[in-house]
Scaffold this active site. Structure first.
Site, mmCIF file in Angstrom:
data_model
loop_
_atom_site.group_PDB
_atom_site.id
_atom_site.type_symbol
_atom_site.label_atom_id
_atom_site.label_comp_id
_atom_site.label_asym_id
_atom_site.label_seq_id
_atom_site.Cartn_x
_atom_site.Cartn_y
_atom_site.Cartn_z
ATOM 1 N N TYR A 1 7.178 4.523 1.449
ATOM 2 C CA TYR A 1 6.880 5.297 -0.052
ATOM 3 C C TYR A 1 7.080 6.691 0.260
ATOM 4 O O TYR A 1 7.182 7.371 -0.787
ATOM 5 C CB TYR A 1 5.777 4.758 -0.631
ATOM 6 C CG TYR A 1 5.838 3.370 -1.024
ATOM 7 C CD1 TYR A 1 6.844 2.951 -2.130
ATOM 8 C CD2 TYR A 1 5.142 2.340 -0.486
ATOM 9 C CE1 TYR A 1 6.645 1.558 -2.435
ATOM 10 C CE2 TYR A 1 5.028 1.009 -0.662
ATOM 11 C CZ TYR A 1 5.992 0.757 -1.873
ATOM 12 O OH TYR A 1 6.162 -0.695 -2.195
ATOM 13 N N HIS A 2 6.430 7.234 1.113
ATOM 14 C CA HIS A 2 6.385 8.726 1.548
ATOM 15 C C HIS A 2 6.890 9.232 2.827
ATOM 16 O O HIS A 2 6.076 9.820 3.622
ATOM 17 C CB HIS A 2 4.900 9.191 1.277
ATOM 18 C CG HIS A 2 4.305 8.957 -0.152
ATOM 19 N ND1 HIS A 2 4.650 9.601 -0.981
ATOM 20 C CD2 HIS A 2 3.325 7.939 -0.294
ATOM 21 C CE1 HIS A 2 3.971 9.031 -1.969
ATOM 22 N NE2 HIS A 2 3.208 8.018 -1.791
ATOM 23 N N LEU B 1 0.868 -1.204 -0.156
ATOM 24 C CA LEU B 1 0.045 0.055 -0.120
ATOM 25 C C LEU B 1 0.656 1.116 0.032
ATOM 26 O O LEU B 1 1.723 1.328 0.742
ATOM 27 C CB LEU B 1 -0.913 -0.120 1.163
ATOM 28 C CG LEU B 1 -2.151 -1.000 1.254
ATOM 29 C CD1 LEU B 1 -2.783 -0.862 2.649
ATOM 30 C CD2 LEU B 1 -2.867 -1.060 0.295
ATOM 31 N N CYS B 2 0.431 2.043 -0.884
ATOM 32 C CA CYS B 2 1.207 3.363 -0.891
ATOM 33 C C CYS B 2 0.492 4.515 0.028
ATOM 34 O O CYS B 2 -0.543 5.117 -0.574
ATOM 35 C CB CYS B 2 1.281 3.816 -2.246
ATOM 36 S SG CYS B 2 2.256 5.521 -2.635
ATOM 37 N N LEU B 3 0.929 4.561 1.246
ATOM 38 C CA LEU B 3 0.285 5.528 2.068
ATOM 39 C C LEU B 3 1.197 6.405 2.596
ATOM 40 O O LEU B 3 2.398 6.453 2.713
ATOM 41 C CB LEU B 3 -0.448 4.754 3.272
ATOM 42 C CG LEU B 3 -1.334 3.460 2.837
ATOM 43 C CD1 LEU B 3 -1.678 2.721 3.941
ATOM 44 C CD2 LEU B 3 -2.763 3.908 2.251
#
Length: 85
Positions: A8-9, A1-3
């Site tokens: 990823y962030h 999941l890109c959260l």
């Protein structure tokens, strides 16, 4: 999941987040129907079907069994009770 709470962030990480707020965010993501990159649009019935099948799928994973032996044990006990009924 890109959260925003993932690797990823990292620039959006907030140290004030608690486990509770992170889990609330994940649950809201699962219930959201807004199309996003990589999202899958399903019906509520399909979501329930996939949720019910997820334990059997995860139980096949050696990594899952290693990380969550208590969950595997609970599932085995539940299955034994259902089979005995």
């Amino acid at each position: 999941l890109c959260l925003s709470m993932s690797d990823y962030h990292p620039e959006t990480w907030n140290p004030m987040w608690s486990v509770s707020s992170i889990l609330s965010g994940l649950v809201s993501f699962m219930y959201d129907v807004t199309p996003t990159t990589g999202s899958v649009n399903t019906t509520r019935a399909e979501k329930r079907k996939l949720a019910m099948a997820s334990m059997a799928f995860n139980a096949k994973s050696a990594t899952f069994r290693k990380l969550f032996p208590d969950v595997i044990e609970e599932q085995a006990e539940r299955a034994a009770k259902e089979a005995a009924a």
